[in-house]
Enzyme design. Structure first.
Site, PDB file in Angstrom:
ATOM      1  N   GLU A  44      -6.109  11.370  49.718  1.00 22.72           N
ATOM      2  CA  GLU A  44      -7.099  11.743  48.701  1.00 22.72           C
ATOM      3  C   GLU A  44      -8.468  11.874  49.341  1.00 22.72           C
ATOM      4  O   GLU A  44      -8.901  10.988  50.077  1.00 22.72           O
ATOM      5  CB  GLU A  44      -7.134  10.702  47.583  1.00 22.72           C
ATOM      6  CG  GLU A  44      -8.068  11.067  46.432  1.00 22.72           C
ATOM      7  CD  GLU A  44      -8.053  10.005  45.330  1.00 22.72           C
ATOM      8  OE1 GLU A  44      -6.943   9.615  44.896  1.00 22.72           O
ATOM      9  OE2 GLU A  44      -9.144   9.554  44.915  1.00 22.72           O
ATOM     10  N   GLU A  78      -4.862   2.847  45.770  1.00 22.11           N
ATOM     11  CA  GLU A  78      -6.134   2.339  46.288  1.00 22.11           C
ATOM     12  C   GLU A  78      -6.257   0.835  46.045  1.00 22.11           C
ATOM     13  O   GLU A  78      -6.971   0.391  45.138  1.00 22.11           O
ATOM     14  CB  GLU A  78      -7.317   3.069  45.647  1.00 22.11           C
ATOM     15  CG  GLU A  78      -7.483   4.507  46.103  1.00 22.11           C
ATOM     16  CD  GLU A  78      -8.741   5.168  45.553  1.00 22.11           C
ATOM     17  OE1 GLU A  78      -9.309   4.660  44.567  1.00 22.11           O
ATOM     18  OE2 GLU A  78      -9.159   6.201  46.107  1.00 22.11           O
TER      19      GLU A  78
END
Length: 346
Positions: free
Chosen positions: A264, A172
């Site tokens: 995710e 991320e």
């Protein structure tokens, strides 16, 4: 989004009952079971904006992510992995290896060997092994470029002959421009390709893997400045409790322009906690099903938050099949993973 989950994580041993840990370099590789998702689909390839199997047919993979293996390795053991493969019917196991937050940088050898073991365990159950380089804080993946090159070189060397390995090189990225993320990817992907020229590589996008949307950036920045490497997909993350129609619209648009893999997501807030928003989650799943966007849910553990699928204390035992030990999010996501796979071969 995972940045909000690390503060309350519980410490846990790295000893995994019944699971390969620290696999020797010369250990025999596990074989894919006949009829399993990874055996049926074989080597994955990007075709246009879709993920395709070895037969050139678009497919959608569905599965679960471990929690950080530095905290919840006790939840990834023989009994739980058997349940994930045989009861949940999962296609993919995402191996979440944090880099900071008491992860890889504290003991590279230990964590690399742990990942080797998990890859073999996923392989012998016929699941794809998605190796998640879970960089998070700092948000600029270039901080860990040297570490990433070392780690992925060894992983690719060891597992290059497997057809079920997926490399996710940046979890991320946040607080950093896409151009810097791209620069990082251009340094790491060649390391993998030198050892394993065929396997799928995933690259996190800016704004916590939202194509910059969470940072207020234009998602078209990624689309206009794509990586030139072949067989690469871009990742998108969402949490249905926080990410409404605007995020859904971003996913819908960019997935028509570039290959996207949702590595995710959760049915609750970005903290991994709070009330489940199943109706919004289903809108995302309907979109991903229609477009054959592969997805992985967060997370396969028994932590106290609503996003962990198991009730607290489950991972100390051996009962993981069925719904008796599942939280509401676990019941919901297990049901959707178990839906019949559509894996065309001709």
């Amino acid at each position: 989004m995972a940045r909000l989950r690390i503060a309350l994580a519980l410490a846990a041993t790295l000893v995994l009952p019944g699971v390969l840990v620290g696999v020797p370099a010369q250990a025999a590789s596990a074989a894919l079971p006949a009829g399993s998702p990874a055996e049926v689909n074989g080597q994955l390839k990007v075709c246009g904006v879709k993920l395709c199997n070895e037969h050139g047919k678009p497919i959608q993979l569905r599965g679960m992510s471990t929690h950080g293996i530095q905290w919840y390795s006790q939840c990834v053991k023989t009994a739980s992995l058997d349940a994930l493969a045989d009861d949940w019917k999962a296609d993919v196991l995402r191996i979440s290896m944090y880099i900071q937050e008491d992860g890889y940088e504290t003991n590279p050898r230990k964590f690399t060997d742990l990942v080797h073991g998990y890859i073999e365990e996923a392989t012998k159950r016929g699941m794809y092994a998605l190796v998640d380089w879970h960089q998070l804080d700092p948000g600029d993946p270039n901080y860990n470029t040297s570490r990433a090159r070392t780690f992925f070189k060894e992983i690719a060397q060891r597992h290059k002959n497997k057809t079920n390995i997926i490399y996710d090189i940046a979890n991320e990225p946040n607080g950093v421009s896409w151009s810097k993320v791209k620069s990082y990817a251009e340094q790491v992907i060649p390391v993998i390709r030198a050892e394993d020229p065929d396997s799928l590589v995933l690259v996190g996008t800016s704004g916590w893997s939202t194509f910059g949307h969470s940072d207020g950036k234009d998602p078209q920045d990624v689309v206009r400045n794509k990586l030139s490497a072949p067989n690469v997909m871009y990742t998108f993350h969402f949490y249905a409790g926080d990410h409404g129609s605007d995020y859904l619209a971003v996913l819908s648009k960019v997935s028509d322009q570039v290959p996207v893999f949702v590595t995710e997501f959760g049915t609750q807030k970005a903290s991994g906690d709070g009330a489940n928003n199943f109706s919004q989650s289903q809108k995302y799943l309907d979109l991903m099903n229609a477009k054959k966007i592969s997805w992985v849910n967060w997370n396969f553990s028994d932590d106290e938050r609503s996003g962990a699928v198991f009730k607290p204390g489950t991972c100390s035992g051996t009962s993981f099949s069925g719904t008796g030990r599942l939280k509401p999010a676990g019941v919901w996501i297990r049901d959707r993973i178990r839906t019949a796979d559509d894996f065309p071969t001709s």
